[in-house]
Design an enzyme around this catalytic site. Structure first.
Site, PDB file in Angstrom:
ATOM      1  N   CYS A  60      30.379 -91.428  45.794  1.00 21.78           N
ATOM      2  CA  CYS A  60      30.714 -90.267  44.954  1.00 21.78           C
ATOM      3  C   CYS A  60      30.148 -88.966  45.516  1.00 21.78           C
ATOM      4  CB  CYS A  60      30.255 -90.500  43.512  1.00 21.78           C
ATOM      5  SG  CYS A  60      28.459 -90.564  43.262  1.00 21.78           S
ATOM      6  N   HIS A  90      26.187 -90.082  38.875  1.00 23.91           N
ATOM      7  CA  HIS A  90      27.569 -89.980  39.374  1.00 23.91           C
ATOM      8  C   HIS A  90      27.977 -88.507  39.398  1.00 23.91           C
ATOM      9  CE1 HIS A  90      31.481 -91.573  40.466  1.00 23.91           C
ATOM     10  NE2 HIS A  90      32.053 -90.771  39.596  1.00 23.91           N
ATOM     11  N   HIS A 135      37.262 -88.022  42.114  1.00 24.17           N
ATOM     12  CA  HIS A 135      35.987 -88.671  42.421  1.00 24.17           C
ATOM     13  C   HIS A 135      36.219 -89.992  43.138  1.00 24.17           C
ATOM     14  CE1 HIS A 135      35.657 -91.555  38.699  1.00 24.17           C
ATOM     15  NE2 HIS A 135      36.906 -91.338  39.004  1.00 24.17           N
TER      16      HIS A 135
END
Length: 372
Positions: free
Chosen positions: A286, A334, A346
């Site tokens: 990520c 994240h 993402h």
């Protein structure tokens, strides 16, 4: 619950719960925490009875699949936290290696300078020896030409001053070399400690991902499809609740030129697989995606989602614009990039690819803006 497939899923969930009860590497305040103790040998705890694999294979209920979904979310979340720890250790190791190389170059240059200064000091000592070490008064009395003596005395004075400076430089260079050597030794110690921390983080990542895959392997294809549907519904509910707050009504910010470049880079990676610790070009995690997108836009940012949250400028989500980074979960484990119209891009987790999703489909911690 009857044994068989449902029993195996239940047993797998029990084992996963035991794994999840073990602490995960984190980076409180930017430091790498020590690893939690290993939960023991792999396989179910002694208190769990392994079901008969040939018995009834009734499909899992929705309630059981919802439990599986939550357990998978927890495992992949823990893997993401450990991935951040690994990435932070990797980045720090690169910095430490660069520092050690710089110190090594200084040591080499210092040794060369020291050899030159020793040669100059030796030449001065030999010249003084040839003069016999006589005081200036005696040399004047023995000289047939006072003018020549005075000229020579001036040169001797200059030589003495140069010798004094050479000796001072010699001492300073020796002191510098000792300092460089100590710094290099300490740097090696830090690098070794950081390497061990990185290895611990790697083991944590692999353990969580392995447990998640084991849990998923207990599901039949039909159950996997139902599980995927449950995940989509959970994300849709979260997105709907976020949109219902009216947040999109006030979003009118337009991307900067750099923001457009970052968005263009990130969206060009759609479909590429997630891989923990990866920064492209073929795979990404990520924060690898977001950091590389902004690097492509000419604005380097921290490598990990936790450091992106800590170091970048925080902005009100109501002022969000394309290119901004959305940080998710209370531990900043994240990160995604906002692309506009309530959507983010993402790299979600192992087994998935870079994708577009609702910006509110996961719990938002906050929004940060590179280059602000």
């Amino acid at each position: 619950m009857a044994p068989g497939k449902r029993g195996r899923i239940s047993a797998a969930i029990t084992v996963v719960c035991a794994i999840c009860a073990v602490g995960v590497l984190a980076i409180p305040g930017g430091a790498l925490a020590a690893p939690a103790p290993d939960p023991g040998p792999s396989g179910p705890p002694a208190s769990v009875t392994v079901p008969d694999p040939v018995a009834d294979a009734a499909p899992a209920t929705n309630a059981e699949l919802e439990t599986v979904r939550k357990q998978l979310d927890e495992l992949y979340h823990d893997a993401a936290v450990a991935t951040d720890a690994y990435n932070a250790a990797e980045e720090l190791a690169e910095q430490q290696s660069t520092e050690i190389v710089g110190l090594a170059k200084r040591i080499v240059a210092g040794q060369e300078k020291l050899a030159e200064l020793k040669e100059r000091a030796g030449a001065a000592a030999r010249a003084q020896y040839r003069m016999g070490g006589l005081p200036p008064e005696a040399q004047l009395m023995l000289s047939n030409d006072p003018r020549q003596f005075l000229d020579g005395a001036g040169r001797i004075l200059q030589g003495e001053r140069a010798t004094d400076k050479t000796i001072a430089d010699l001492q300073q260079t020796q002191d510098d070399l000792e300092l460089y050597a100590k710094d290099a030794a300490a740097g090696w110690d830090r690098l070794e400690a950081n390497r061990k921390a990185k290895d611990r983080a790697k083991k944590q990542v692999e353990k969580r991902i392995s447990a998640a895959r084991e849990l998923e392997s207990q599901l039949a294809e039909e159950e996997k499809e139902r599980l995927a549907a449950l995940e989509r519904r959970a994300a849709a509910r979260a997105q709907s609740a976020w949109v219902d707050t009216g947040i999109l009504d006030g979003l009118s910010g337009t991307a900067t030129a750099e923001g457009k470049k970052a968005v263009a880079y990130a969206t060009a990676q759609l479909g590429k697989p997630y891989e923990w610790g990866a920064e492209g070009p073929a795979t990404f995690d990520c924060s690898g995606l977001t950091s590389q997108a902004w690097a492509a836009a000419g604005t380097p940012i921290p490598r990990t989602s936790q450091e992106q949250w800590r170091q970048l400028t925080k902005v009100d989500p109501a002022d969000m614009r394309p290119g901004d980074l959305i940080i998710y979960n209370s531990d900043a484990s994240h990160v995604a990039m906002y692309v506009g119209d309530g959507t983010m891009v993402h790299s979600p987790r192992p087994g998935r690819t870079v994708t577009l999703a609702g910006a509110g489909s996961m719990p938002i911690l906050g929004v940060v803006r590179p280059g602000a």
